[in-house]
Structures are given as C-alpha cells and as structure tokens.
Design a protein around this motif. Sequence first.
Motif, PDB file in Angstrom:
ATOM      1  N   ALA A  38      11.811  22.946  66.419  1.00  0.00           N
ATOM      2  CA  ALA A  38      10.506  22.815  65.770  1.00  0.00           C
ATOM      3  C   ALA A  38       9.610  23.968  66.199  1.00  0.00           C
ATOM      4  O   ALA A  38       9.465  24.235  67.396  1.00  0.00           O
ATOM      5  CB  ALA A  38       9.863  21.483  66.113  1.00  0.00           C
ATOM      6  N   VAL A  39       9.017  24.655  65.232  1.00  0.00           N
ATOM      7  CA  VAL A  39       8.129  25.782  65.519  1.00  0.00           C
ATOM      8  C   VAL A  39       6.812  25.555  64.785  1.00  0.00           C
ATOM      9  O   VAL A  39       6.794  25.276  63.585  1.00  0.00           O
ATOM     10  CB  VAL A  39       8.746  27.120  65.073  1.00  0.00           C
ATOM     11  CG1 VAL A  39       7.796  28.273  65.409  1.00  0.00           C
ATOM     12  CG2 VAL A  39      10.101  27.338  65.737  1.00  0.00           C
ATOM     13  N   THR A  40       5.720  25.676  65.508  1.00  0.00           N
ATOM     14  CA  THR A  40       4.385  25.529  64.933  1.00  0.00           C
ATOM     15  C   THR A  40       3.869  26.892  64.480  1.00  0.00           C
ATOM     16  O   THR A  40       3.931  27.868  65.244  1.00  0.00           O
ATOM     17  CB  THR A  40       3.416  24.924  65.963  1.00  0.00           C
ATOM     18  OG1 THR A  40       3.889  23.628  66.344  1.00  0.00           O
ATOM     19  CG2 THR A  40       2.022  24.790  65.381  1.00  0.00           C
ATOM     20  N   THR A  41       3.364  26.961  63.263  1.00  0.00           N
ATOM     21  CA  THR A  41       2.875  28.237  62.746  1.00  0.00           C
ATOM     22  C   THR A  41       1.578  28.630  63.452  1.00  0.00           C
ATOM     23  O   THR A  41       0.743  27.779  63.769  1.00  0.00           O
ATOM     24  CB  THR A  41       2.649  28.178  61.231  1.00  0.00           C
ATOM     25  OG1 THR A  41       1.723  27.140  60.922  1.00  0.00           O
ATOM     26  CG2 THR A  41       3.957  27.913  60.508  1.00  0.00           C
ATOM     27  N   MET A  45      24.170  18.948  62.099  1.00  0.00           N
ATOM     28  CA  MET A  45      23.409  19.878  61.270  1.00  0.00           C
ATOM     29  C   MET A  45      22.378  20.605  62.116  1.00  0.00           C
ATOM     30  O   MET A  45      21.669  19.997  62.919  1.00  0.00           O
ATOM     31  CB  MET A  45      22.721  19.130  60.120  1.00  0.00           C
ATOM     32  CG  MET A  45      21.807  20.014  59.296  1.00  0.00           C
ATOM     33  SD  MET A  45      21.131  19.208  57.844  1.00  0.00           S
ATOM     34  CE  MET A  45      22.580  19.204  56.786  1.00  0.00           C
ATOM     35  N   ARG A  46      22.282  21.915  61.914  1.00  0.00           N
ATOM     36  CA  ARG A  46      21.308  22.733  62.623  1.00  0.00           C
ATOM     37  C   ARG A  46      20.107  22.961  61.705  1.00  0.00           C
ATOM     38  O   ARG A  46      20.257  23.474  60.595  1.00  0.00           O
ATOM     39  CB  ARG A  46      21.936  24.060  63.018  1.00  0.00           C
ATOM     40  CG  ARG A  46      23.154  23.926  63.929  1.00  0.00           C
ATOM     41  CD  ARG A  46      24.008  25.182  63.898  1.00  0.00           C
ATOM     42  NE  ARG A  46      24.508  25.464  62.556  1.00  0.00           N
ATOM     43  CZ  ARG A  46      25.246  26.524  62.240  1.00  0.00           C
ATOM     44  NH1 ARG A  46      25.564  27.397  63.181  1.00  0.00           N
ATOM     45  NH2 ARG A  46      25.661  26.718  60.996  1.00  0.00           N
ATOM     46  N   ALA A  47      18.938  22.556  62.173  1.00  0.00           N
ATOM     47  CA  ALA A  47      17.757  22.595  61.321  1.00  0.00           C
ATOM     48  C   ALA A  47      16.587  23.241  62.033  1.00  0.00           C
ATOM     49  O   ALA A  47      16.427  23.122  63.251  1.00  0.00           O
ATOM     50  CB  ALA A  47      17.375  21.186  60.880  1.00  0.00           C
ATOM     51  N   LEU A  48      15.762  23.944  61.246  1.00  0.00           N
ATOM     52  CA  LEU A  48      14.509  24.506  61.722  1.00  0.00           C
ATOM     53  C   LEU A  48      13.377  23.740  61.051  1.00  0.00           C
ATOM     54  O   LEU A  48      13.326  23.654  59.823  1.00  0.00           O
ATOM     55  CB  LEU A  48      14.411  25.990  61.362  1.00  0.00           C
ATOM     56  CG  LEU A  48      13.050  26.642  61.604  1.00  0.00           C
ATOM     57  CD1 LEU A  48      12.753  26.717  63.097  1.00  0.00           C
ATOM     58  CD2 LEU A  48      12.985  28.031  60.966  1.00  0.00           C
ATOM     59  N   LEU A  49      12.476  23.195  61.846  1.00  0.00           N
ATOM     60  CA  LEU A  49      11.297  22.510  61.327  1.00  0.00           C
ATOM     61  C   LEU A  49      10.100  23.431  61.480  1.00  0.00           C
ATOM     62  O   LEU A  49       9.730  23.814  62.597  1.00  0.00           O
ATOM     63  CB  LEU A  49      11.058  21.198  62.079  1.00  0.00           C
ATOM     64  CG  LEU A  49       9.773  20.436  61.724  1.00  0.00           C
ATOM     65  CD1 LEU A  49       9.803  19.975  60.271  1.00  0.00           C
ATOM     66  CD2 LEU A  49       9.564  19.257  62.661  1.00  0.00           C
ATOM     67  N   LEU A 104       7.325  12.332  63.655  1.00  0.00           N
ATOM     68  CA  LEU A 104       8.245  12.885  62.668  1.00  0.00           C
ATOM     69  C   LEU A 104       9.275  13.794  63.329  1.00  0.00           C
ATOM     70  O   LEU A 104      10.456  13.767  62.969  1.00  0.00           O
ATOM     71  CB  LEU A 104       7.457  13.666  61.608  1.00  0.00           C
ATOM     72  CG  LEU A 104       6.405  12.889  60.818  1.00  0.00           C
ATOM     73  CD1 LEU A 104       5.739  13.790  59.785  1.00  0.00           C
ATOM     74  CD2 LEU A 104       6.993  11.666  60.155  1.00  0.00           C
ATOM     75  N   ILE A 105       8.840  14.590  64.278  1.00  0.00           N
ATOM     76  CA  ILE A 105       9.762  15.484  64.974  1.00  0.00           C
ATOM     77  C   ILE A 105      10.831  14.687  65.714  1.00  0.00           C
ATOM     78  O   ILE A 105      12.031  15.006  65.649  1.00  0.00           O
ATOM     79  CB  ILE A 105       8.984  16.398  65.939  1.00  0.00           C
ATOM     80  CG1 ILE A 105       8.155  17.412  65.148  1.00  0.00           C
ATOM     81  CG2 ILE A 105       9.937  17.119  66.888  1.00  0.00           C
ATOM     82  CD1 ILE A 105       7.182  18.213  65.987  1.00  0.00           C
ATOM     83  N   HIS A 106      10.428  13.618  66.395  1.00  0.00           N
ATOM     84  CA  HIS A 106      11.398  12.790  67.121  1.00  0.00           C
ATOM     85  C   HIS A 106      12.379  12.121  66.156  1.00  0.00           C
ATOM     86  O   HIS A 106      13.579  12.013  66.450  1.00  0.00           O
ATOM     87  CB  HIS A 106      10.678  11.741  67.963  1.00  0.00           C
ATOM     88  CG  HIS A 106      10.046  12.300  69.199  1.00  0.00           C
ATOM     89  ND1 HIS A 106      10.766  12.921  70.198  1.00  0.00           N
ATOM     90  CD2 HIS A 106       8.749  12.353  69.597  1.00  0.00           C
ATOM     91  CE1 HIS A 106       9.956  13.324  71.151  1.00  0.00           C
ATOM     92  NE2 HIS A 106       8.720  12.989  70.809  1.00  0.00           N
ATOM     93  N   ALA A 107      11.874  11.678  64.997  1.00  0.00           N
ATOM     94  CA  ALA A 107      12.749  11.031  64.016  1.00  0.00           C
ATOM     95  C   ALA A 107      13.798  12.005  63.498  1.00  0.00           C
ATOM     96  O   ALA A 107      14.988  11.672  63.387  1.00  0.00           O
ATOM     97  CB  ALA A 107      11.922  10.467  62.865  1.00  0.00           C
ATOM     98  N   LEU A 108      13.386  13.225  63.186  1.00  0.00           N
ATOM     99  CA  LEU A 108      14.327  14.221  62.681  1.00  0.00           C
ATOM    100  C   LEU A 108      15.305  14.666  63.769  1.00  0.00           C
ATOM    101  O   LEU A 108      16.498  14.850  63.514  1.00  0.00           O
ATOM    102  CB  LEU A 108      13.559  15.429  62.138  1.00  0.00           C
ATOM    103  CG  LEU A 108      12.722  15.185  60.866  1.00  0.00           C
ATOM    104  CD1 LEU A 108      11.822  16.378  60.581  1.00  0.00           C
ATOM    105  CD2 LEU A 108      13.613  14.894  59.665  1.00  0.00           C
ATOM    106  N   ALA A 109      14.789  14.830  64.988  1.00  0.00           N
ATOM    107  CA  ALA A 109      15.644  15.296  66.085  1.00  0.00           C
ATOM    108  C   ALA A 109      16.720  14.287  66.442  1.00  0.00           C
ATOM    109  O   ALA A 109      17.756  14.653  67.023  1.00  0.00           O
ATOM    110  CB  ALA A 109      14.786  15.608  67.308  1.00  0.00           C
ATOM    111  N   SER A 110      16.499  13.028  66.093  1.00  0.00           N
ATOM    112  CA  SER A 110      17.506  12.012  66.393  1.00  0.00           C
ATOM    113  C   SER A 110      18.724  12.122  65.483  1.00  0.00           C
ATOM    114  O   SER A 110      19.776  11.546  65.768  1.00  0.00           O
ATOM    115  CB  SER A 110      16.893  10.613  66.251  1.00  0.00           C
ATOM    116  OG  SER A 110      16.577  10.334  64.885  1.00  0.00           O
TER     117      SER A 110
END
Length: 321
Positions: free
Chosen positions: A34-37, A1-5, A22-28
Amino acid sequence: MRALLVVNPAATTTSARTRDVLIHALASEMKLEAVTTEYRGHARDLGRQAAESGNVDLVVALGGDGTVNEVVNGLLHAGPDPALPGLAVVPGGSTNVFARALDLPNHPVEATGALLDALREGRERTVGLGLASGTPGTEDEAVPSRWFTFNAGLGFDAGVVGRVEQQRERGRKSTHALYIRQAVRQLLGESQRRHGTITLERPGADPVTDLVLSIVCNTAPWTYLGNRPVYASPKASFDTGLDVLGLSRLSTASVARYGTQLLTSSPERGPHGKHAVSLHDLDRFTLHSKVPLPLQMDGDHLGLRTSVTFTGVRHALRVIV
C-alpha cells in the motif's frame, strides 16, 4: 496475487480509519503493498512503475475519479498490453463515475467486498478507453497524449470543472451544489453563447461547425447528481468507440431546455433538438476551436487548447469487476 494499492489520503468519502480497515481486508487475500500518494501525478508514477516492474498482478486505486485516471495513465504509458496488471477500483471520491459505470458499489467497504468476491470468482472485463492527443500541424501538436476513462470536454463543461477546482483550492468542499453554482457562473460569463467556436472533424463526414459545447463520452451515464445518473450520450459504452454531444447554442431558452433534458435523461434518451448534435461510436475525430478553450478529462481541468484529437481505443485495459 501480488497487488499494489494506491491510496489517495485526500479522498473525500473515506477516513483514515476506513482506509486502514480496507487495507487489512485486502492484505488478508493477497500480497499487498500500500502506497499513499504525496503529490499530484504520484498515482500516475506508481501505475507506471507497476507496469514496468513485471512483478505486479493488480493495481487497486483507492480514491476518486482523479486517482483512477492517474493510475490508468501510468499503466498505459506505453499503450495497451494484455500482459499489463489488471485494475481494480475502490471508490473514495465524491462522484466516482468510473466505478459506478462498472456497476460497482459506491461505498468503499462494500466495493472492497465486491472486489474480493470478483477475485475469488475470476470476474474481469476488458474496457475501451478514450485517448486525447495534440493535433498534428497545430500549436497543440506537442501536448502529451492522455487517457480518459469516462468523459472529456472542450469548452463550457471544462470551464465549470476549472471553476470548481479553483474553489476547492480555496478550501471549499466538493459538492453537487458547488458544481451547479459554478455552472451558472460559467454560463453568465460565456462570451460565445450563441455562436460557438468549435468545429468537429471526422473522416468521411462533413464537419460539424459552430459548437459552443462539446462533451465526449466513453460510457453512460456521463455523470451523477447525487444518486441520479445524467446521460449526455445514452448509447456510449466501454465496448464501443466514443460518443459526442455538441450544442450550438446556450441562450437562456436553450439552457433551460437542454438542462431539463439532462436532468430527466435516461438510458433511452438524452438531450435532443435542433441545436443538439449526437454522434455515436466514433473511432477518431478532432475538435478545433477558433479561440483557446478549457479542456477537461475525467473531471480534471487541463488548461486551454485550440485543437484536440480524440481516439476511441477498444479493449484497452483489464478491469476486475
């Protein structure tokens, strides 16, 4: 799955260390960007880019209700489409009404675990949303349309939101006590407490006139005070149209009565009485005001309006739950 955080670094209940976890958990579990606003409206721009790219399956919003609202408005900039990326929410704000209304955990780490479980099990639902637009033939006709996920308000409650935003810009922390203090100040400064300026018009029904306060709900509860849910329109649901609570008086006695009813509200009963109007499952209606009044959507103050047309759009967006 391709996801944008989409990560809001100013989210009030997450630290930089927590966000990294959280980013590491999702990336696994997925191919994650991941993009920071970096500015107000950035999350909306990222949501729009994801919708237009055609190579993103899921957009995850890590932040509060404001971040979620921006992402949703980006995803739906061209309207609902079953081919759009799905939305997932990891709550990081002070209230997180949308996430909690979806029965998601209010803790970001627990919510991330629930999200990963939902993805593995293929759990999702399609929710209805609200759309607010400038009313044709009025001075607000050219105001861009905007989606909201859980509530909107014209008048008193929007004024409270505006006061809270001013305090936050001065460095005050967003707390429930801050909202209560600003609500009292808004009430004391309300010039139309006994004779409201708002009229609600809808097809096939007589207009509802002289409202002081108008709260539009797309789900229940309306909001939370700490862990206590507050129900302005208990029947409101992501599966129906929009609900409206209107009050035609904000005298000292009526404020005490309806304030108590809100604080003791339940899924079975919300505010009621001769100065309260409750409407359920509306597909389209317009709120007009004789004078410009503040407008808020999903807790975001949007300035002054004299006329807003609301539409309940069913099956608007796919959400991972």
